[in-house]
Design an enzyme around this catalytic site. Structure first.
Site, PDB file in Angstrom:
ATOM      1  N   PHE A  44       0.862  -1.182   0.000  1.00  0.00           N
ATOM      2  CA  PHE A  44       0.000   0.000   0.000  1.00  0.00           C
ATOM      3  C   PHE A  44       0.897   1.230   0.000  1.00  0.00           C
ATOM      4  O   PHE A  44       1.723   1.407   0.891  1.00  0.00           O
ATOM      5  CB  PHE A  44      -0.925   0.037   1.216  1.00  0.00           C
ATOM      6  CG  PHE A  44      -1.877   1.206   1.156  1.00  0.00           C
ATOM      7  CD1 PHE A  44      -3.015   1.149   0.378  1.00  0.00           C
ATOM      8  CD2 PHE A  44      -1.602   2.380   1.849  1.00  0.00           C
ATOM      9  CE1 PHE A  44      -3.884   2.239   0.285  1.00  0.00           C
ATOM     10  CE2 PHE A  44      -2.464   3.469   1.770  1.00  0.00           C
ATOM     11  CZ  PHE A  44      -3.602   3.397   0.990  1.00  0.00           C
ATOM     12  N   ASP A  64       9.296   2.766   1.709  1.00  0.00           N
ATOM     13  CA  ASP A  64       8.118   3.496   2.182  1.00  0.00           C
ATOM     14  C   ASP A  64       7.973   3.199   3.671  1.00  0.00           C
ATOM     15  O   ASP A  64       7.499   2.139   4.064  1.00  0.00           O
ATOM     16  CB  ASP A  64       6.884   3.031   1.383  1.00  0.00           C
ATOM     17  CG  ASP A  64       5.588   3.670   1.877  1.00  0.00           C
ATOM     18  OD1 ASP A  64       5.579   4.238   2.983  1.00  0.00           O
ATOM     19  OD2 ASP A  64       4.581   3.575   1.143  1.00  0.00           O
ATOM     20  N   LYS A 105       2.508   9.752   8.257  1.00  0.00           N
ATOM     21  CA  LYS A 105       1.750   9.340   9.444  1.00  0.00           C
ATOM     22  C   LYS A 105       2.247   9.964  10.765  1.00  0.00           C
ATOM     23  O   LYS A 105       1.764  10.995  11.159  1.00  0.00           O
ATOM     24  CB  LYS A 105       1.681   7.821   9.508  1.00  0.00           C
ATOM     25  CG  LYS A 105       0.751   7.257   8.424  1.00  0.00           C
ATOM     26  CD  LYS A 105       0.263   5.861   8.719  1.00  0.00           C
ATOM     27  CE  LYS A 105      -0.929   5.461   7.885  1.00  0.00           C
ATOM     28  NZ  LYS A 105      -0.639   5.089   6.510  1.00  0.00           N
TER      29      LYS A 105
HETATM   30  C1  LIG Z   1      -0.834   5.367   5.065  1.00  0.00           C
HETATM   31  C2  LIG Z   1       0.202   4.955   4.096  1.00  0.00           C
HETATM   32  C3  LIG Z   1       0.406   5.642   2.885  1.00  0.00           C
HETATM   33  C4  LIG Z   1      -0.473   6.788   2.452  1.00  0.00           C
HETATM   34  O1  LIG Z   1      -0.409   7.887   3.311  1.00  0.00           O
HETATM   35  P1  LIG Z   1      -1.555   9.020   3.219  1.00  0.00           P
HETATM   36  O2  LIG Z   1      -1.098  10.060   4.194  1.00  0.00           O
HETATM   37  O3  LIG Z   1      -2.850   8.370   3.590  1.00  0.00           O
HETATM   38  O4  LIG Z   1      -1.550   9.512   1.814  1.00  0.00           O
HETATM   39  C5  LIG Z   1       1.430   5.210   2.055  1.00  0.00           C
HETATM   40  N1  LIG Z   1       2.215   4.177   2.395  1.00  0.00           N
HETATM   41  C6  LIG Z   1       2.058   3.494   3.544  1.00  0.00           C
HETATM   42  C7  LIG Z   1       2.980   2.367   3.861  1.00  0.00           C
HETATM   43  C8  LIG Z   1       1.041   3.844   4.422  1.00  0.00           C
HETATM   44  O5  LIG Z   1       0.860   3.142   5.548  1.00  0.00           O
END
Ligand SMILES: *Cc1c(COP(=O)(O)O)cnc(C)c1O
Length: 391
Positions: A133, A218, A247
């Site tokens: 994700f 990420d 986050k």
């Molecule tokens: C939450 C998340 C995102 C997206 O972040 P947003 O602030 O919702 O755009 C991308 N990568 C990972 C691993 C995430 O947990």
């Protein structure tokens, strides 16, 4: 509550499967609903509120900065953004920072950086994982290896390849001359807390180096101390070229970042930008958050409380597996009752937890959670699981 649900249903696009709970305030690991009922919060804004709710250091930094300067655009220099960049780089192997308003924007920046880096040799492909994700905007969505999120929005940008998690042969088969970057979450969050193995990360690092591609991690969910070190990769044998954060970075306010090693720093003036990214207000909150993480020893605490959760949950009734690191915990239930456990935990035991699948729970509490609160959370969770298993 019924009134709020009814009003919201009239005005907001129906994109969220919201739970029937109106949260009106929070403090530490607790939130209160509109009838003043108190809940123990193991969701924390989905791994966002690392300092818990309403931490005075963040509240005061925001108030002071709001009275001083909110935003200027990036046409000018501002001191909070500069100080935040220096703080992040001082605690990491990276050389340069770029700030965004969200996680998906941080990944968009990283995808563009990788394309820019690969452009002279005709490399543009981004290799990422099935079940990953990376966000909801088109580039991050194309990198996200979950067809359910992407299918209705075809065609997505080209050049994104997905390979199965922890399958080195598949990865090596996908990486070649056209590869601009390999993009990985050290522990997949959204799909249920699935860690990458050290061997796989090392293979990714070597494959990227072999073809001159970037290794992008990420760490939007795993970063900012969540796993017990500031970055999750510190507990692995690899160092990436690029890392993305969001986050937890602002302690609850929207800010993201991309950190880059000099060797991967291919953006030139005008290549990328944002109006509000890294503004003085959100940067001040992030600075305060990083200071509290250090002052309160929250990396050690994340490790200790994570071990406490793992010890209490491993082998407990109705739980078949406990995964993850620090306070990023995946709990596999012995049947497909994770979603009903979420509702029972909320309504009967005043405990907020998140399900990422029919039999997977995700626990990502504030890093400030106390040993007593962990005990309390475990009691409530096990009670909810027992009831959900019976129902
Ligand atoms: C939450 C998340 C995102 C997206 O972040 P947003 O602030 O919702 O755009 C991308 N990568 C990972 C691993 C995430 O947990």
């Amino acid at each position: 509550m019924a009134d709020v649900i009814e009003r919201e249903g009239r005005v907001h696009l129906p994109v969220y499967a919201r739970q029937p709970l109106v949260i009106v305030r929070g403090s530490g690991c607790w939130v209160w609903d509109d009838e003043d009922r108190r809940y123990l919060d193991l969701v924390a804004g989905i791994a966002v509120n690392v300092l818990g709710h309403s931490h005075p250091a963040v509240a005061e930094a925001l108030a002071a900065q709001a009275r001083t300067l909110l935003t200027t655009s990036n046409l000018y220099y501002t001191l909070p953004q500069l100080e935040l960049a220096e703080m992040l780089l001082a605690r990491s192997p990276f050389d340069r920072a770029f700030f965004t308003n969200s996680g998906t924007e941080a990944n968009e920046a990283a995808i563009k950086l990788a394309r820019r880096h690969g452009n002279p040799r005709g490399a543009y492909e981004i290799v990422s994982l099935t079940g990953s994700f990376h966000g909801r905007t088109l580039g991050s969505l194309a990198a996200t290896g979950q067809p359910k999120y992407a299918a209705p929005f075809a065609p997505l940008p080209e050049g994104f390849i997905h390979v199965p998690i922890n399958d080195t042969d598949a990865l090596l088969g996908a990486v070649g001359e056209r590869t601009a970057a390999i993009l990985l979450e050290p522990i997949q969050g959204e799909s249920g807390i699935h860690p990458l193995t050290d061997a796989y990360l090392m293979a990714a690092r070597e494959a990227a180096d072999r073809v001159g591609a970037l290794l992008i991690l990420d760490e939007i969910q795993t970063g900012i101390g969540r796993t017990g070190t500031f970055f999750a990769f510190e507990q692995t044998p690899v160092v990436p070229d690029v890392v993305t954060l969001a986050k937890g970075l602002g302690g609850g306010v929207p800010i993201g970042a991309m950190l880059v090693r000099e060797s991967a720093s291919s953006f030139q003036t005008g290549d990328h930008g944002t109006t509000l990214g890294g503004n003085a207000l959100t940067a001040a909150a992030a600075i305060a958050t990083l200071r509290v993480i250090d002052d309160e020893g929250l990396l050690d605490k994340a490790r200790e409380r994570g071990a406490q959760f793992a010890a209490a949950l491993t082998g407990a009734d109705h739980i078949t597996e406990v995964r993850g690191k620090g306070l990023m915990i995946g709990v596999e239930t012995s049947g497909p009752f994770a979603r009903s456990a979420v509702a029972i935990a909320r309504d009967q035991h005043a405990l907020l937890i998140n399900a990422t699948g029919d039999s997977t729970l995700r626990l990502v509490p504030p890093l400030v959670i106390s040993p007593q609160e962990v005990d309390e959370a475990v009691d409530r969770l096990l009670a909810a699981l027992a009831e959900a298993a019976e129902a």
